[in-house]
Design an enzyme around this catalytic site. Structure first.
Site, short mmCIF file in Angstrom:
data_model
loop_
_atom_site.label_atom_id
_atom_site.label_comp_id
_atom_site.label_asym_id
_atom_site.label_seq_id
_atom_site.Cartn_x
_atom_site.Cartn_y
_atom_site.Cartn_z
CB VAL D 87 24.51 -5.32 21.30
CG1 VAL D 87 25.76 -5.58 22.12
CG2 VAL D 87 24.87 -5.03 19.85
CB THR D 163 18.74 -13.97 16.23
OG1 THR D 163 18.58 -12.59 16.57
CG2 THR D 163 20.18 -14.22 15.81
CG HIS D 264 25.57 -12.77 15.19
ND1 HIS D 264 24.26 -13.12 15.41
CD2 HIS D 264 26.05 -12.42 16.41
CE1 HIS D 264 23.98 -13.01 16.71
NE2 HIS D 264 25.05 -12.57 17.33
N GLY D 298 29.45 -4.55 9.85
CA GLY D 298 30.48 -3.74 9.23
C GLY D 298 30.13 -2.28 9.02
CB VAL D 299 27.00 -0.28 9.28
CG1 VAL D 299 26.64 1.19 9.21
CG2 VAL D 299 26.27 -1.09 8.20
NE ARG D 300 32.78 -1.27 12.69
CZ ARG D 300 31.82 -2.21 12.79
NH1 ARG D 300 30.56 -1.93 12.51
NH2 ARG D 300 32.13 -3.43 13.19
NE ARG D 320 32.22 -6.33 16.93
CZ ARG D 320 31.99 -7.28 16.02
NH1 ARG D 320 31.55 -6.94 14.81
NH2 ARG D 320 32.20 -8.54 16.30
#
Ligand SMILES: Cc1cc2nc3c(=O)[nH]c(=O)nc-3n(C[C@H](O)[C@H](O)[C@H](O)COP(=O)(O)O)c2cc1C
Ligand SMILES: Cc1cc2nc3c(=O)[nH]c(=O)nc-3n(C[C@H](O)[C@H](O)[C@H](O)COP(=O)(O)O)c2cc1C
Ligand SMILES: Cc1cc2nc3c(=O)[nH]c(=O)nc-3n(C[C@H](O)[C@H](O)[C@H](O)COP(=O)(O)O)c2cc1C
Ligand SMILES: Cc1cc2nc3c(=O)[nH]c(=O)nc-3n(C[C@H](O)[C@H](O)[C@H](O)COP(=O)(O)O)c2cc1C
Lengths: 376, 376, 376, 376
Positions: D87, D163, D264, D298-300, D320
């Site tokens: 990030v 990337t 991404h 999307g891994v939370r 995130r």
């Protein structure tokens, strides 16, 4: 018709409508403990969605003037294809606790599952005249475990329901947030000295009940241990809390007389498949074997029972709805829930053209189109 | 465009928009009786969802300057592939009751189904000039039942529609909540002495109408009884209220000239499959047999009729929407609903490139993508 | 990020964001005419849903430093795989009408389709330098029809787009509700004497524009008529407004050089399949034939174009979004919409690893999981 | 249980709950930069929907008293099947930037990916003791590119994550709207002279960060370039940002030791398939090859990791959520996020009957019924 709200004072006309009065009757913490699920509560919500997304194809022109709802569940006769699910500490919801609910089960003629964490003792429960089943959590201490099973047998339990999906409790964030703990007068009546000490000690951001079970239960239990126990008791074995057909097969091979397809009401693995979604594969895996398939998690009324039967279950366990009745009205509340459930089921059977449960097992099902749609 | 609200005073421009004025015109209890469904009203909602989730693939460049919408339904000629569905007690919705709606049907050239629970008698209805069909509920008393069928035949009914999905009424919680009962001046005109006594006696948390039908109707009727009746009348037989292809086949084998795929507008088994979802399998089962497939439950406009035709129906029964017209404006209201329906259907046929109903039967269908989605 | 509202004064940063400023700039009646669809607007909504429910699988590590977006559409060279769709009466949206939009198309290097109901004449449009296509509605009067086609050819139209999905207008309830009529200064410039008289006469609960087209257009046109016309003009033929593969095949066999898969932006048959949903079957039916597949209805940005290409289209027609630009800002508004679309498409191609449109045609697609879900 | 709001001051009890405190701690512009996605943010939303629409079928009665969560990711040992995702510019979120997050990764025993756009230099990061991975953006200047890779190797990076999905930045409308630019004290510490000049120059309706990367990165990079680089470094190669199985195969054939299935975080191609949806086909394509499959986007939480493992991933990158921890509480915040993730994963494994990650790979999955439904 919009769902009745918590402040709705009109008497419930369906099993589903008992949630409102129950919520009104309970403290927010106890309601959260009852209603909540693990983590994001996806599985909890999906348990209902699975029923709502399924349609049944009814039959017509059968003589349904006298629908026969009686069933043999494991080895017990029951007035309905329904048994009361094990739910810990009924005295959290009503001062009479399991005494009230077991009496209602006795009156309704359905088996009552006594939990390892019952807040009322075997003696009193046996006196209710209910058909008793005993639910076992695998205690770390094998001596106590065998003693407990022996006590259950002595109290007249007609089977032994071993809960397989609780190596430890799921992460129930509501309870942690509420620092939920048992009030002093609610105890684990079947454990030595009513010992649920840890469950009474509130601590910030921790569920005391979860902490207690972590102390009490073994996360190391395996199929071999279950076989070991099976050899040490005469009680017919039921394995509760499985969802994978391979596990169901394993239970049957080990000698289980029934399995309960269950995700523990969405309280253990969040993201676990809804029981109803898992049911057909389990039923297929056990076809032709001497092992019944029961289901719980999400049953909220008679047409849910019908749906489960149509997908291959021999019966269901009723969890939260009976507790709604208990919270809202003690023994009469429980009795009313069971009465409504019987009426709804009998009605649903008749409207589906089924004179008995065997006919229900032959009903076709199909996906229900989703009404979430509305033109903008 | 948002749905018109109950207070919207602008005249409806589509069949669907008649719901608003009807609701405005009726008491909440009567509206609930009309609009409501059984239990949680899942099937009621899904009946619409089934239409909304289906797309039709139109054709182009056919000469549609004169779309032919005429149809033979059972043995009756009709200006549209539409008959008026049996709906009990039209006088609940307008003082003229079935007289108004039958006159509108006569003017529109579509069959009118007189219900067993008609609030207007045969003689007056015959005088409207409408093509009459007669809907039979299976009365407990076989004498009265045969008398009723004979009276219907004498009044000129062109067929006998036996409702097969009502061993007793579904659990309509709105009516129980409203303690719904018939007003004194609304009577079952076809029953001896207009006897609907029980239906007039309001009681807490009970639908008096449901109680009345429980007294009146037999939940024991079977296919054998239907065969028995079939032998005793010349009237062509239609079986209304089936959803399973095996039942459709059985009806055809028994000699029925049509079946009505129907879940009674979501008023009987909640969780029953939407009629439209059930339609293709029924149509396939009856392919090549001399038995028409009709459909009701959820038809709200011309493109719904088109969709039903594309999925294998020969026609539809129009239920609630005609009653909206009746409630909102008596006979002219009914006439306007039928006029709009005809216009919508003719328009839809033309836009789908269909010069007649046979062309509509050839249209492809495919799932409609659901617009519930919106980016957050 | 929530959608920009009508009062949002910030300049749009994407094609999709132009809806807000356009709505602000127009009277409610004209906005409704532009934005609305037929009947319940199911197809209108589903056109977007079809795009939103589809995912594209991008490729990586191609040299995308110079994405080539040029295309040959029918026989015209275009800077983008995009042509401007025929939209009646641009002067409803801006005083300069088609003059402004055609100039923007010329500057952007994309074909501009002149509608039969253009509010600006051929001469002025030819002077813009735009690549012109001509859209034909089948007039009742064959003499006028041939004259019109001849005039289009004389003005330099590079193809003839026959609209096949308008035997008459769809039931657009918004316009009927608004008693929508053309203002006096907006005329059908290509028709004799600018005659759109009926379209100017407002009447209660009627769309004057629909009434006018009903007078003007023939609902009797067939494939044979199209063949008749095809023999009478040199212009390459495009059939616009089909959705069924059999119709596409018929068009190709008749000699059409392209078809436009379209439901007319949800303005004709409500319940018609979204164009994007219909596209793959049409593309497959025409595979190997000398007939291009174009698409419209729902294209709102560059990734929509990419998606259409991935599903088999050679290009798209841009409908409402260009008009948003016109309403919001005249020629510069149109130019900005086309500029944004080009930028979005070039960006999307690059991010999908496509150096040209041929690469886009090879992209895989798959259903997009629906985020309507949220845990309760 | 409703989602915690931004003003919720209670400490988060799950990884997912860290979004609220992070949002509170950041300026709206920085929050938008972190939380936002490309264009309409469809892919961003669908990344979560993909997880939510999937159910896992747990197993029971395995000894889960000591779940082993350790993994080898590429060639690095890790305490969890998790590495910190690259990030850019951690100092945007907290003054200590990557120093804080890398220290937390070191303490948790998981690899930390240093981004090309790191705001802290290699030397300081190496001193944290974290297992370092290096993420490479393909610079236009090949000399600088090789220098950067050499510097990463010298700093002890255990692999090189190239990337592949950023020929240029996706159109992130929030940032353009916010005229987002880097504050003066946040710099690209690994680039010559900390040069991110363009990224500091705010301009109306432009993201300065996007403009900077457009200057810096090459959109022309191909598989051949990657092969060229692979020959020039000893570092094991990982290709991040692919979704198509053919690209995954190409990476493996080129010698990559892992691929990261990623869109991404919804920041590049809007409409790109969710990573989780793309995962099974990629895993199948690489079955039997010496190339690991990792996943991000999307891994939370822990059950998301479990789900990814069940679908064929060897591990995930955490994007995130770690930054939420950083924003909300610096190094301790990051540590808490990783601690919660470990606890959630360990819990989920146990509740799924998995004693280690290998068992998780054997879990069945099935679609999760969507609870968007509710009866009206
Ligand atoms: C408050 C509560 C306590 C529970 N306690 C136990 C228990 O002690 N032992 C057990 O095996 N299951 C227990 N369960 C799970 C139930 O037996 C049953 O699986 C679950 O309630 C089914 O979901 P439903 O109530 O949503 O239908 C409990 C459930 C709830 C809601
Ligand atoms: C108020 C009401 C009364 C009805 N009464 C009868 C009846 O007496 N006999 C019968 O066969 N069906 C009856 N029906 C069912 C209709 O014939 C028809 O199946 C149903 O209305 C179709 O659903 P829809 O109206 O939503 O399209 C009734 C329906 C409604 C709404
Ligand atoms: C206001 C309006 C007027 C239109 N007029 C015409 C027309 O005159 N001839 C025609 O073939 N299509 C006409 N169309 C249809 C467009 O060519 C195109 O098929 C449609 O706009 C595609 O849908 P979209 O705009 O939602 O993408 C019109 C569409 C709109 C919205
Ligand atoms: C603010 C932000 C900055 C990012 N910077 C980079 C980067 O510099 N290089 C890179 O390869 N990926 C970058 N990513 C993508 C992440 O590595 C990862 O793919 C993404 O965050 C996964 O989505 P999730 O965070 O929603 O799970 C960035 C993501 C975010 C949210």
């Amino acid at each position: 018709m919009s769902a009745p709200t918590a402040t709705d004072r009109r008497p419930p006309l369906s099993v589903a409508e008992f949630a409102g009065p129950a919520r009104s009757a309970l403290s927010p913490e106890v309601w959260d403990w009852l209603a909540g699920g693990a983590e994001q509560e996806h599985t909890l919500a999906a348990n209902r969605a699975a029923f709502d997304r399924l349609a049944v194809v009814p039959r017509v022109l059968a003589d349904v003037s006298a629908c026969d709802t009686t069933a043999t569940l494991v080895r017990s006769r029951s007035a309905l294809p329904v048994a009361v699910a094990p739910v810990a500490y009924h005295r959290l919801f009503h001062p009479e606790g399991e005494l009230a609910s077991a009496r209602a089960a006795a009156a309704a003629g359905v088996p009552f599952t006594v939990g390892t964490l019952s807040s009322v003792g075997f003696e009193e429960l046996a006196a209710t005249g209910a058909t008793l089943w005993f639910q076992l959590y695998w205690l770390r201490d094998r001596g106590r475990l065998l003693d407990l099973v022996a006590a259950a047998a002595a109290a007249g339990s007609e089977c032994l329901v071993v809960t397989a999906d609780v190596p430890y409790m799921g992460r129930r964030l509501r309870d942690a947030r509420n620092a939920f703990a048992l009030p002093g007068d609610v105890r684990a009546a079947l454990l030595e000295g009513g010992a649920a000490g840890r469950a009474h000690r509130a601590g910030a951001e921790v569920s005391a009940v979860a902490a207690h079970t972590a102390e009490l239960l073994s996360p190391a239990v395996t199929w071999a241990d279950l076989a070991w126990l099976h050899e040490r008791t005469e009680l017919p074995l039921v394995v509760k809390g499985l969802l994978d057909p391979a596990d169901a097969l394993r239970a049957a091979e080990l000698g289980a007389e029934a399995v309960v397809v269950s995700n523990h009401g969405g309280r253990q693995l969040d993201r676990a498949v809804p029981s109803l979604t898992a049911l057909p594969a389990v039923a297929e895996a056990l076809a032709g074997r001497d092992c019944q398939v029961l289901l719980d998690s999400g049953v909220r009324g008679g047409s849910d029972v019908l749906t489960a039967l149509a997908l291959g279950a021999s019966g269901v366990l009723l969890g939260r709805p009976l507790i709604w009745g208990l919270a809202a009205g003690g023994e009469p509340g429980c009795a009313r829930v069971l009465e409504l459930l019987a009426a709804e089921l009998r009605h649903a059977l008749g409207l589906a053209g089924c004179a008995d449960l065997g006919a229900a097992a032959e009903l076709r099902t199909t996906p229900m189109p989703c009404p979430a749609w509305s033109a903008p």
